[in-house]
Scaffold this active site. Structure first.
Site, PDB file in Angstrom:
ATOM      1  N   GLU A 152     -16.856  11.840  14.681  1.00 18.74           N
ATOM      2  CA  GLU A 152     -15.399  12.576  13.367  1.00 18.74           C
ATOM      3  C   GLU A 152     -16.345  11.035  12.638  1.00 18.74           C
ATOM      4  O   GLU A 152     -16.874   9.975  12.975  1.00 18.74           O
ATOM      5  CB  GLU A 152     -14.634  12.381  14.206  1.00 18.74           C
ATOM      6  N   GLY A 153     -15.697  11.303  11.440  1.00 21.35           N
ATOM      7  CA  GLY A 153     -16.268  10.314  10.627  1.00 21.35           C
ATOM      8  C   GLY A 153     -14.890   9.374   9.945  1.00 21.35           C
ATOM      9  O   GLY A 153     -15.549   7.578   9.629  1.00 21.35           O
ATOM     10  N   GLN A 154     -14.273   9.693  10.396  1.00 17.28           N
ATOM     11  CA  GLN A 154     -12.654   8.525  10.390  1.00 17.28           C
ATOM     12  C   GLN A 154     -13.160   6.908  10.497  1.00 17.28           C
ATOM     13  O   GLN A 154     -12.689   6.077  10.121  1.00 17.28           O
ATOM     14  CB  GLN A 154     -11.559   9.147   9.991  1.00 17.28           C
ATOM     15  N   GLY A 185       3.756  14.505   6.404  1.00 16.96           N
ATOM     16  CA  GLY A 185       3.024  13.210   5.841  1.00 16.96           C
ATOM     17  C   GLY A 185       2.076  13.580   5.196  1.00 16.96           C
ATOM     18  O   GLY A 185       1.023  14.538   5.282  1.00 16.96           O
ATOM     19  N   THR A 220      -6.450   1.567  15.380  1.00 17.13           N
ATOM     20  CA  THR A 220      -6.302   2.879  15.327  1.00 17.13           C
ATOM     21  C   THR A 220      -5.876   4.326  15.596  1.00 17.13           C
ATOM     22  O   THR A 220      -5.376   3.163  16.988  1.00 17.13           O
ATOM     23  CB  THR A 220      -8.410   3.442  14.537  1.00 17.13           C
ATOM     24  N   CYS A 221      -5.495   5.063  15.491  1.00 19.49           N
ATOM     25  CA  CYS A 221      -4.775   6.136  16.763  1.00 19.49           C
ATOM     26  C   CYS A 221      -5.699   6.290  17.816  1.00 19.49           C
ATOM     27  O   CYS A 221      -4.810   5.907  19.199  1.00 19.49           O
ATOM     28  CB  CYS A 221      -4.105   7.323  15.824  1.00 19.49           C
ATOM     29  N   ASN A 222      -6.564   5.858  18.263  1.00 23.26           N
ATOM     30  CA  ASN A 222      -7.056   6.286  19.430  1.00 23.26           C
ATOM     31  C   ASN A 222      -8.122   5.148  20.026  1.00 23.26           C
ATOM     32  O   ASN A 222      -8.269   4.665  21.148  1.00 23.26           O
ATOM     33  CB  ASN A 222      -8.337   6.804  18.601  1.00 23.26           C
ATOM     34  N   LYS A 229      -3.685   9.982   4.098  1.00 27.41           N
ATOM     35  CA  LYS A 229      -4.807  10.917   4.588  1.00 27.41           C
ATOM     36  C   LYS A 229      -4.948  11.642   5.946  1.00 27.41           C
ATOM     37  O   LYS A 229      -5.698  12.799   5.676  1.00 27.41           O
ATOM     38  CB  LYS A 229      -5.898   9.094   4.780  1.00 27.41           C
ATOM     39  N   MET A 230      -3.736  11.732   7.025  1.00 31.12           N
ATOM     40  CA  MET A 230      -4.545  12.354   8.054  1.00 31.12           C
ATOM     41  C   MET A 230      -3.871  13.353   8.193  1.00 31.12           C
ATOM     42  O   MET A 230      -4.249  14.767   8.269  1.00 31.12           O
ATOM     43  CB  MET A 230      -3.545  11.673   9.172  1.00 31.12           C
TER      44      MET A 230
END
Length: 544
Positions: free
Chosen positions: A207-209, A284, A142-144, A287-288
């Site tokens: 956070e839910g993502q 963009g 993921t991004c993190n 989703k984000m």
């Protein structure tokens, strides 16, 4: 256990000696820190450091033993495994290991090099399971975070192989990876994933993502060879944990996602008087991007420009958010739109930056009413805004690592919520470990059935030969059914005592005792046989 000469042949021995000699002590063992959460959002687990110190000792001891074993050329590969320090294979079950780099340990510059797109997860699983000591694998990118979960025949050899694979695929040197990675094993690896799924390891607590991303790992992994029983069970249980934590605690109450933290950060940097008038640009509409738009609206923004490849997604968002002016612009007009914006949010899947220094340096200066600076808030990994853009006067660039500033408030309340969630995670971790322990009996069940079937088949053949060749097919079938029925009834009791759902620790303990008793009584030698089967499979795999 008698080892066949053919199985301990040259190819098997070459494979084992190659994998043994490749295990070397690296400086990574000394630099592997645990994944510490900024702001103490989750408890610090000192046991991780102890685990890693233990691994360093094992590696050094094993290397010395393997070098000694290599000098004895007339001993088969399996015999060397059984008589050297490397016989840990036959004394331990396979280990669940996570090799990870996250926002807490690794800068975005390295994470973006390691990121693996979702479409390539099956390929990555296949390559990982092709390594000598890896049985199962999963990728959570993921991004993190970029985390590789594996089931390894050997902990230290598996870690070494996966780290080298990560280096090869990303171009990041092993030494550099080892400075930032964290390693967790078995129970610690399980608890870590459960914390990740529950949102305890996220930049923004609850956070839910991330739960949706864990679900995606399972969805993508279905049917992929290598996404096996242990890893699949681990991720499915993690989903259960994530749902339960969010249902039974208020950890998600008031919690914000990365996208909302990005909006919060932008508003923190802007003068309060300009919040309603600042010109917002979102690049963009995935989703984000959609979440960024929604959070901007929640903060009172009623007009914004959205740049996207196609207009369909922007139209869908516009229809969902009545009373908000959302202007669509195609990607080719991105720079023109940027010239007219005060705050630019980027959240695309582009693997190369959309903005470089030369693109931004000639943009018109932002007015003093918004602080005199143009803000780029980049929540993409890989980044959409090159780091060089920050060198331009009147421009300020923020990425996902800068969002820590937003979540620094209400520390005490977040810790209280985290403690509630930890109680659930501890309970669920015990259940998962019990389930995994119960899987130890599966090889014994298979071996016992095979043992009984060999005896049944041999005795049936003797009986039929005595009855002559003129017996009818019906009689032959009746005798065969009779022998199967007798075996099944005799095995019913032992099989019942080898099955356990893992929910009762006392029952599990008794089940494992029964397993060891049956191994002794019938000389099943399950652990050695499983090892033999696994190594044989690896040999056959390398020959293809």
């Amino acid at each position: 256990m008698a080892v066949s000469t053919s199985f301990a042949g040259a190819k098997l021995e070459a494979l084992l000696l190659k994998s043994s000699s490749s295990a070397a002590t690296t400086s990574s063992r000394a630099s592997n820190g645990s994944c510490s959460l900024s702001g103490s959002l989750r408890p610090v687990r000192s046991r991780r450091a102890a685990i890693q110190r233990g691994v360093r000792c094992e590696v050094a001891a094993s290397d010395a033993a393997v070098q000694t074993g290599q000098s004895v050329s007339n001993i088969s590969a399996l015999e060397q495994l059984k008589t050297s320090a490397a016989d840990r294979y036959t004394k331990e079950k396979s280990s669940i290991v996570v090799i990870g780099l996250s926002i807490h340990t690794t800068p975005v510059e390295m994470r973006e090099k390691l990121a693996i797109p979702e479409a390539e997860w099956p390929r990555a699983i296949g390559e990982l399971c092709g390594l000598n000591h890896i049985e199962e694998a999963a990728v959570l990118s993921t991004c993190n975070r970029m985390e590789i979960y594996v089931v390894a025949l050997s902990q230290h050899r598996g870690v070494k192989e996966v780290t080298e694979w990560m280096s090869k695929t990303s171009g990041v040197p092993v030494s550099e990876l080892c400075q930032h990675r964290f390693l967790l094993y078995n129970k610690d690896a399980t608890q870590h994933l459960f914390e990740v799924s529950a949102g305890l390891d996220s930049l923004v607590l609850g956070e839910g993502q991330i739960l949706a991303q864990v679900k995606q790992v399972v969805k993508v992994g279905q049917g992929v060879v290598g996404f096996g029983r242990n890893i699949s069970g681990l991720f499915k249980h993690a989903i259960t944990v994530g749902k339960r934590v969010r249902t039974e605690t208020n950890i998600a109450a008031g919690a914000v996602s990365v996208s909302s933290a990005a909006v919060e950060l932008a508003l923190m940097k802007l003068p309060a008087c300009s919040h309603a008038s600042a010109r917002m640009l979102v690049i963009g509409a995935g989703k984000m991007g959609k979440l960024v738009i929604k959070h901007l609206v929640a903060k009172g923004c009623t007009k914004m420009v959205v740049v996207n490849r196609t207009e369909e997604r922007v139209t869908a968002v516009r229809e969902e958010l009545n009373g908000v002016e959302i202007i669509y612009k195609p990607l080719k007009e991105m720079l023109t739109c940027a010239a007219e914006a005060d705050v630019i949010f980027t959240s695309t899947a582009s693997e190369t930056p959309l903005f470089f220094k030369e693109d931004v340096k000639d943009l018109p200066v932002v007015g003093p009413e918004t602080g005199g600076s143009r803000f780029f808030v980049d929540i993409s990994v890989p980044r959409n805004v090159g780091s060089c853009v920050a060198d331009v006067d009147g421009v300020r660039v923020y990425n996902v690592d800068d969002l820590k500033e937003v979540v620094a408030a209400n520390k005490e309340d977040r810790l209280r919520k985290a403690m509630e969630a930890q109680e659930i995670i501890t309970e669920e971790s015990k259940q998962f470990e019990a389930w995994r322990d119960s899987l130890e009996t599966v090889p014994t069940i298979k071996k016992l059935r095979a043992y009984a079937e060999r005896i049944r088949a041999a005795e049936l053949e003797k009986c039929l030969s005595k009855m002559g060749d003129d017996i009818s097919k019906k009689t032959r079938r009746a005798v065969d059914d009779l022998s199967r029925g007798i075996v099944n009834k005799l095995l019913h009791g032992p099989m019942q005592h080898l099955r356990c759902d893992g929910s009762d620790s006392r029952t599990l303990s008794e089940t494992l005792e029964n397993m060891h008793a049956l191994n002794r009584m019938f000389s099943l030698e399950t652990e050695i046989s499983v090892l033999e089967q696994k190594i044989r499979a690896k040999v056959e795999q390398t020959q293809k």
